[in-house]
Scaffold this active site. Structure first.
Site, mmCIF file in Angstrom:
data_model
loop_
_atom_site.group_PDB
_atom_site.id
_atom_site.type_symbol
_atom_site.label_atom_id
_atom_site.label_comp_id
_atom_site.label_asym_id
_atom_site.label_seq_id
_atom_site.Cartn_x
_atom_site.Cartn_y
_atom_site.Cartn_z
ATOM 1 C CD GLU A 90 -9.508 147.839 99.967
ATOM 2 O OE1 GLU A 90 -10.406 148.650 100.287
ATOM 3 O OE2 GLU A 90 -8.431 147.752 100.570
ATOM 4 C CE LYS A 150 -9.619 157.282 94.461
ATOM 5 N NZ LYS A 150 -10.764 158.098 94.893
#
Length: 530
Positions: free
Chosen positions: A229, A231
């Site tokens: 993912e 940050k």
């Protein structure tokens, strides 16, 4: 009061974390109720006294000390409580020290008119160490290197418990914490939090270093074992919605609900969600600088809500209703989160998208290309990882983009707090800007970390010998020393003279070798604005 004063003094001069933990655990073990509970409340920021203000301390000190001597002393010491404690006249005979319970009760129940005489009476009964501790307690300035998290770790050590157990109880407790201590000492069952919206300890990631990257590259499962993912460049938060209320917590467990009423108002469900708090701009996350306009506020205006609307980008679910999902693997929790959002459709919340790549090299390119966007880098999480409190090594990694560095000129310095109160450790630095009379410096940021103790002492000596003007506790220095400053990003900011704001500036190196004239120009920084 005496054990509390001794604890503060020892904490102030004890830099080692484990030694601080030992001091706190010893205090909890040997100081009786309710004083130990009031001491814990003071250390964790759980006490606030309506009528006690720094101005009252100054006023009382000026009644007992020459104003000129006070001004000179305050300029040298740099700390109001310490200055007042040292200048307060010593009585011919000290009285019995008040109990901490007596002080807290007096401060909480006394009127504004009663407080000056009450405080002066206590000061007359104490020695310099006790006066300092009392004034720190009154003003809420307990900068002794103890966070609420550290205090809870010491409680865990005192009771032989896991820190996570105390974290999950903490927001359902009130000073002076008698039920908590009774449970820790085996005298009572755990305190009940009932249906209160209590904080659950977050799972944190470790920085991804070169050695970790090498191990990942050799992993036979490859990237298939990992959920990747972005940050996001915001702050980590937890939304807790329970029958007893709704709360928004920061990563450290601080209640920040009052600053984001639009987020709380969007909650129509029961559960616990983990995500990143951002400011939304035209259906996209804005810079961290925009979010800063909303942080550290007890309340917000309608204009602030309209100009800096909050958004929570979700990436995990801990509870779905009363069901605890933390033991489930991440892949299952992700599926439950997607189903939860599809079912509840909460406003001002969305799902953090996944990042796909075929290799670590491809991920590295994405990480480096994130500069200038509302992302700090990448998160790598094992799909089979349960949600574990703390920072376990291995299941979650954060792969941040590399920081910027710039050579900037030291302009001003101020004394620090706690064990740094005798050193000039807070630095304001600037860049050159062309003006009608030639180049001049304009401040672009402040830093108070990144250097070693030896470097701090060298900087302090240099500042004292190169001071050109003083403004109270602040010294303006000769524009001759260059600091290499590392920072995460630059943003526009009308609140600063330069029009710029740095995120997480810290001293990377002291450039004793570099002439100040060769430091950066403001236009270089402006070109870096994201």
């Amino acid at each position: 009061m005496k054990p509390f004063a001794l604890l503060l003094e020892r904490l102030l001069y004890t830099p080692q974390r484990n030694a601080k933990l030992a001091l706190l655990a010893d205090y909890f073990a040997h100081v009786p109720d309710p004083d130990r509970g009031w001491g814990l409340a003071a250390l964790t920021g759980s006490l606030a006294f309506r009528h006690a203000r720094p101005g009252l301390v100054r006023e009382l000190a000026l009644r007992r000390a020459d104003p000129v001597l006070f001004a000179w002393s305050y300029d040298f010491v740099g700390d109001l409580a310490e200055t007042a404690a040292l200048l307060w006249p010593e009585p011919q005979r000290h009285g019995a020290w008040p109990r901490l319970e007596e002080v807290v009760g007096g401060l909480a129940e006394g009127s504004r008119a009663d407080l000056p005489d009450l405080l002066a009476g206590w000061l007359d009964r104490l020695d310099a160490s006790g006066r300092w501790a009392l004034l720190k307690l009154v003003t809420g300035g307990l900068r002794v290197g103890v966070s609420a998290r550290l205090a809870r770790l010491a409680l865990a050590a005192h009771g032989g418990r896991e820190a996570a157990e105390i974290e999950e109880l903490w927001h359902g407790l009130e000073p002076p914490y008698r039920p908590l201590f009774a449970w820790l000492e085996g005298k009572a069952p755990p305190p009940s939090t009932g249906d209160l919206p209590v904080f659950r300890p977050l799972m944190l990631a470790n920085p991804l270093e070169e050695a970790d990257l090498a191990r990942l590259a050799e992993d036979p499962e490859g990237l298939d074992a990992w959920q990747v993912e972005w940050k996001w460049d915001g702050i980590r938060i937890q939304i807790v919605a329970a029958p007893g209320g709704v709360r928004l917590y920061s990563r450290g467990g601080d209640d920040i609900s009052g600053a984001f009423p639009e987020i709380l108002g969007a909650v129509r469900f029961e559960g616990v969600l983990d995500g990143e708090l951002l400011v939304q701009r035209e259906d996209a996350p804005a810079s961290f600088n925009d979010l800063q306009q909303r942080l550290n506020r007890k309340s917000v205006t309608p204009r602030m809500l309209a100009d800096y609307p909050g958004l929570v980008r979700l990436y995990d679910i801990l509870f779905d209703g009363p069901e605890d999902l933390r033991p489930l693997p991440l892949a299952e929790r992700r599926a439950r989160l997607e189903a939860f959002l599809e079912r509840e459709r909460p406003a001002r919340m969305d799902l953090s998208p996944l990042v796909t790549a075929t290799s670590l090299e491809a991920l590295d390119r994405l990480r480096r290309e994130a500069r200038g966007m509302a992302m700090e880098g990448l998160m790598l999480k094992r799909r089979d990882s349960a949600y574990l409190a703390g920072r376990p090594k291995g299941p979650w990694w954060k792969w941040k983009r590399d920081p910027h560095t710039l050579d900037l000129v030291l302009m001003y310095a101020q004394r620090g707090h706690g064990r740094r109160s005798s050193f000039y450790s807070d630095f304001t630095f600037g860049a050159w800007q062309e003006g009608p009379r030639g180049p001049g410096l304009v401040p672009v940021g402040k830093a108070y970390s990144g250097y070693t103790d030896a470097e701090l002492m060298a900087l302090d000596r240099w500042i004292r010998s190169h001071t050109v003007r003083r403004f109270g506790p602040v010294r303006e220095v000769e524009p001759a020393l260059v600091l290499e400053i590392a920072f995460d990003s630059l943003h526009r900011s009308p609140r600063h003279k330069s029009g710029l704001a740095m995120r997480f500036p810290r001293v990377h190196r002291i450039r004793w070798d570099k002439p100040a004239a060769e430091a950066e120009r403001l236009e270089v920084l402006e070109a870096m604005v994201s």
